[in-house]
Design a protein around this motif. Structure first.
Motif, PDB file in Angstrom:
ATOM      1  N   HIS A  89     -15.723 -34.429  -4.916  1.00 17.55           N
ATOM      2  CA  HIS A  89     -14.263 -34.412  -4.781  1.00 17.55           C
ATOM      3  C   HIS A  89     -13.750 -33.425  -5.824  1.00 17.55           C
ATOM      4  O   HIS A  89     -13.181 -33.823  -6.845  1.00 17.55           O
ATOM      5  CB  HIS A  89     -13.668 -35.792  -5.018  1.00 17.55           C
TER       6      HIS A  89
ATOM      7  N   THR B 169     -12.191 -47.736  -5.467  1.00 21.86           N
ATOM      8  CA  THR B 169     -12.582 -46.497  -4.777  1.00 21.86           C
ATOM      9  C   THR B 169     -13.765 -46.658  -3.841  1.00 21.86           C
ATOM     10  O   THR B 169     -13.980 -45.816  -2.976  1.00 21.86           O
ATOM     11  CB  THR B 169     -12.948 -45.394  -5.796  1.00 21.86           C
TER      12      THR B 169
ATOM     13  N   PRO C 136     -16.233 -47.592  -0.832  1.00 17.17           N
ATOM     14  CA  PRO C 136     -15.947 -47.864   0.582  1.00 17.17           C
ATOM     15  C   PRO C 136     -16.031 -49.339   0.941  1.00 17.17           C
ATOM     16  O   PRO C 136     -15.272 -49.824   1.780  1.00 17.17           O
ATOM     17  CB  PRO C 136     -17.017 -47.052   1.328  1.00 17.17           C
TER      18      PRO C 136
ATOM     19  N   PRO D 184      -5.862 -42.563  -0.552  1.00 18.79           N
ATOM     20  CA  PRO D 184      -7.326 -42.488  -0.752  1.00 18.79           C
ATOM     21  C   PRO D 184      -7.864 -41.063  -0.694  1.00 18.79           C
ATOM     22  O   PRO D 184      -8.784 -40.714  -1.446  1.00 18.79           O
ATOM     23  CB  PRO D 184      -7.871 -43.344   0.405  1.00 18.79           C
ATOM     24  N   THR D 185      -7.300 -40.226   0.174  1.00 19.31           N
ATOM     25  CA  THR D 185      -7.766 -38.844   0.291  1.00 19.31           C
ATOM     26  C   THR D 185      -7.458 -38.053  -0.974  1.00 19.31           C
ATOM     27  O   THR D 185      -8.303 -37.289  -1.472  1.00 19.31           O
ATOM     28  CB  THR D 185      -7.112 -38.161   1.498  1.00 19.31           C
TER      29      THR D 185
ATOM     30  N   GLY E 146     -10.684 -41.685  -3.091  1.00 17.34           N
ATOM     31  CA  GLY E 146     -11.028 -42.910  -2.387  1.00 17.34           C
ATOM     32  C   GLY E 146     -10.298 -44.143  -2.866  1.00 17.34           C
ATOM     33  O   GLY E 146     -10.520 -45.246  -2.344  1.00 17.34           O
TER      34      GLY E 146
END
Length: 216
Positions: free
Chosen positions: A6, A113, A115, A161-162, A166
Motif C-alpha cells: 500500500h 485492518t 480482512p 478501507p481503500t 484496509g
C-alpha cells in the motif's frame, strides 16, 4: 509470503504516526506494553513506533509486518530498540510462528485492518501459550448509536478501507476478542483525539488472557 503493498498509505502513515505520537498516542503505546515480559509477538508492527516502549523484562519481540515499505521502516526502528526486535514478513491470518511460542501478543491499530478478525485472533490464540496475554489498542465502533456510528457504517462501505490500508472503523473488536478464546481482563474506551468526531476516533485499549481452548 505474498507481498502486501500500500505504497501511498504507507508513505502517509509514516508521517502521520509521528504526528499522532506527538499529539498523545505515545502515551497509549506505553500503556499497551507496560509490564510485559518474556517473548512477545507484535502483529502488524507498521513502521515500528511501538518498539521504543517495550520494557526491559521483554527478552525478544518478533514483529510481523506484511507491507513492504512499512516493514523496511520497522527494520530501521528495530536497530535502536531497547530490547531485541526481529522484524519478519507475515500476515495476521498466517503468523510465522509455532504453537504456544509466545508469552504475549501485541495488536495495535491492526485488528481494524485485517480482512478477517476471527482468523487473525485464532492465529494469535494459537501462537500464545495458555495464560498468555493479548494487549490491544484499536479503532472500534462508537459505543452509542448516533451520528458517529452512522458515519462509520458509511465510510467503511465506501472509501475508508481503500484509502487507509484496509482500516474498518466500525468493528466491535472487544466482542471479537472475547469470542476468540480470550478473557478480557481490562478494557478502556475513549476517543483519540478526545475532541474529534472522526469515524476513527473511538478506541479501546485493554488486556486479555488466552484461554486453554477457544470457544468454537
Amino acid at each position: 509470503m505474498a507481498a502486501v503493498s500500500h505504497p501511498v498509505f504507507a508513505r502517509v502513515y509514516e508521517r502521520l504516526s509521528v504526528a499522532m505520537d506527538r499529539a498523545g498516542l505515545d502515551e497509549f503505546r506505553r500503556d499497551v506494553v507496560a509490564g510485559l515480559s518474556g517473548r512477545v509477538i507484535e502483529v502488524g508492527a507498521g513502521n515500528g513506533r511501538m518498539f521504543g516502549h517495550y520494557p526491559p523484562g521483554v527478552t525478544e519481540v518478533v514483529a510481523v509486518e506484511p507491507e513492504r515499505r512499512l516493514r523496511a521502516a520497522a527494520v530501521r526502528a528495530a536497530a535502536t530498540a531497547p530490547v531485541p526486535v526481529t522484524v519478519v514478513d507475515g500476515l495476521a491470518e498466517a503468523l510465522p510462528a509455532g504453537d504456544g511460542e509466545f508469552d504475549a501478543a501485541v495488536a495495535a491499530l491492526v485488528l481494524c485492518t485485517v480482512p478477517d478478525q476471527g482468523n487473525a485472533l485464532a492465529e494469535i490464540h494459537r501462537v500464545l501459550r495458555p495464560g498468555g496475554q493479548l494487549r490491544f489498542f484499536e479503532h472500534v465502533a462508537a459505543e452509542n448509536p448516533g451520528r458517529v456510528r452512522r458515519i462509520q457504517r458509511l465510510v467503511d462501505a465506501t472509501v475508508w478501507p481503500t484509502l487507509c490500508g484496509g482500516c474498518h472503523t466500525g468493528r466491535d473488536t472487544a466482542a471479537a476478542i472475547a469470542a476468540g478464546g480470550f478473557v478480557i481482563d481490562e478494557l478502556r474506551r475513549f476517543r483519540f483525539p478526545t475532541t474529534s468526531s472522526s469515524p476513527s476516533s473511538p478506541c479501546v485499549l485493554g488486556r486479555a488472557t488466552r484461554l486453554e481452548q477457544r470457544r468454537d
